[in-house]
Scaffold this motif. Sequence first.
Motif, PDB file in Angstrom:
ATOM      1  N   SER A  87      32.527  42.271  35.249  1.00  0.00           N
ATOM      2  CA  SER A  87      33.728  41.623  35.774  1.00  0.00           C
ATOM      3  C   SER A  87      35.027  42.080  35.127  1.00  0.00           C
ATOM      4  N   PRO A 127      37.978  38.903  34.539  1.00  0.00           N
ATOM      5  CA  PRO A 127      37.694  38.109  35.740  1.00  0.00           C
ATOM      6  C   PRO A 127      38.783  37.134  36.137  1.00  0.00           C
ATOM      7  N   TYR A 171      33.934  36.591  38.594  1.00  0.00           N
ATOM      8  CA  TYR A 171      32.974  36.882  37.529  1.00  0.00           C
ATOM      9  C   TYR A 171      31.843  37.746  38.087  1.00  0.00           C
ATOM     10  N   ASN A 221      31.469  39.804  41.797  1.00  0.00           N
ATOM     11  CA  ASN A 221      31.437  41.260  41.930  1.00  0.00           C
ATOM     12  C   ASN A 221      30.226  41.712  42.737  1.00  0.00           C
TER      13      ASN A 221
END
Length: 345
Positions: free
Chosen positions: A278, A281, A287, A291
Motif C-alpha cells: 500500500s 495508504p 490499504y 490495492n
Amino acid sequence: MTLSIQTLSEQLPKAELHMHLEGSLEPELMFALARRNGVDLPYDNEDELRQAYQFGGLQEFLDLYYAGMSVLLTEQDFYDLTWSYLEHCRQDNVTHTEVFFDPQAHLERNVSFDVQFNGIYRALCDGRDRLGISFRLIMSFLRHLSEASAFEALELAMPYLDRIDGVGLDSSEKGHPPEKFERIFKRCRDLGLRITAHAGEEGPPEYVWQAIDGLQIDRIDHGNRALEDAALTALIAERGLTLTVCPLSNYRLCVIDDMKKHPLLTMMDKGLHVTINSDDPAYFGGYVNDNFRAIIENLPIQPEQVYQLARNSFEGSWLDAPDKHRALGKVDEVWQRFQSGSLNA
C-alpha cells in the motif's frame, strides 16, 4: 468470478513489505494529534485535507507528506500512528508487516530518535501480542538529504539496532541515484542489517542497476521501470529478487495514467517475484485489500495469480524460515478451500 477472486484476496493471509508508517497518517488522526499537540494545520477540516490529495508526481506528494508529519511530536503520537495502521492490517488479514519509518524527517523537527523508536516499537510489539501480527522494522534514509545526514541517523540508531531489521532508501528519486549512498549501505551490511531501496519508480532503470550492484539490496521497492531494460528484467528474475509493487500509489503519483495499464501481470509473466503493497495508504486511497481490489477490477488477473501474490509476500519477507513455512501453510489452506468451493463469501 470477480466476486470469488475478491473474496479469495480478502481471506488469504498476506504480508505487507512496503508501507511507510508516516504515510498511514489518516486525516482524522492527523487532526486529533494536531489538537492534542497544539499544532496548526493549513486546512480547516479532514475533507479539505483529503481534497489536497491530488498529486502531479512524487514531489508534490512528498511536500504534503512531510508537512503532515508536523503533528508527530511525542512517543504516544508514534504509538497511535502505528497502532492505527495495525488495526487496518487486522481488517485486511495482513498477518505480517515490514514497515518503514523515516527518522531523519523527525530529527529535523527536533524529535529525538528514542521518542520515535519507542512509540513505534511498543505499538508493533503490542500488535504482535494482541493482534497476532508479526513484524520487521526498517529504518529508511532520505535520499534528498546528504550522505553525512544518513551516517548521523545511523549513529543515533546504534543503541537500537538489535530491534531494527533492515534499512531502506526513500524520498525524491529523481536526481538522487542509489550510488550516492553506497558507503552508508556498506556500513549497514557490515552491521548485519538487511537492505532494500526504492528504485525504478520515477528514476530510470539505471537506478535499479545501481541498487543491485552498488547497494547490494535484498529486495527492490517499486522497480516498475526495470521492465524498460530486458537484461535487467532477466537478472531480477534469475536472482529471484522480490519487487514490492504498490498499484494505487503508482496511479495516484502518475507513474501510470490508467490502472488498466498497470504492469503487474507483465512482471509476473516475465517471472518476477512481485508483491502487492500500500506504500502510503492514507494518501493513495487504500490499504492492502484496496490495492488487490484495484488490480482485480482493472486487470484480467486469475485466482492462481492472486494466490501466488499472497505466497510471494511471505516468501519475499524477512521472516525466519520456520515462521515463513507456517505462514505459507496458512496461505495454502485458504487456497485449498477456495479450490474446493468451501471458502465462505
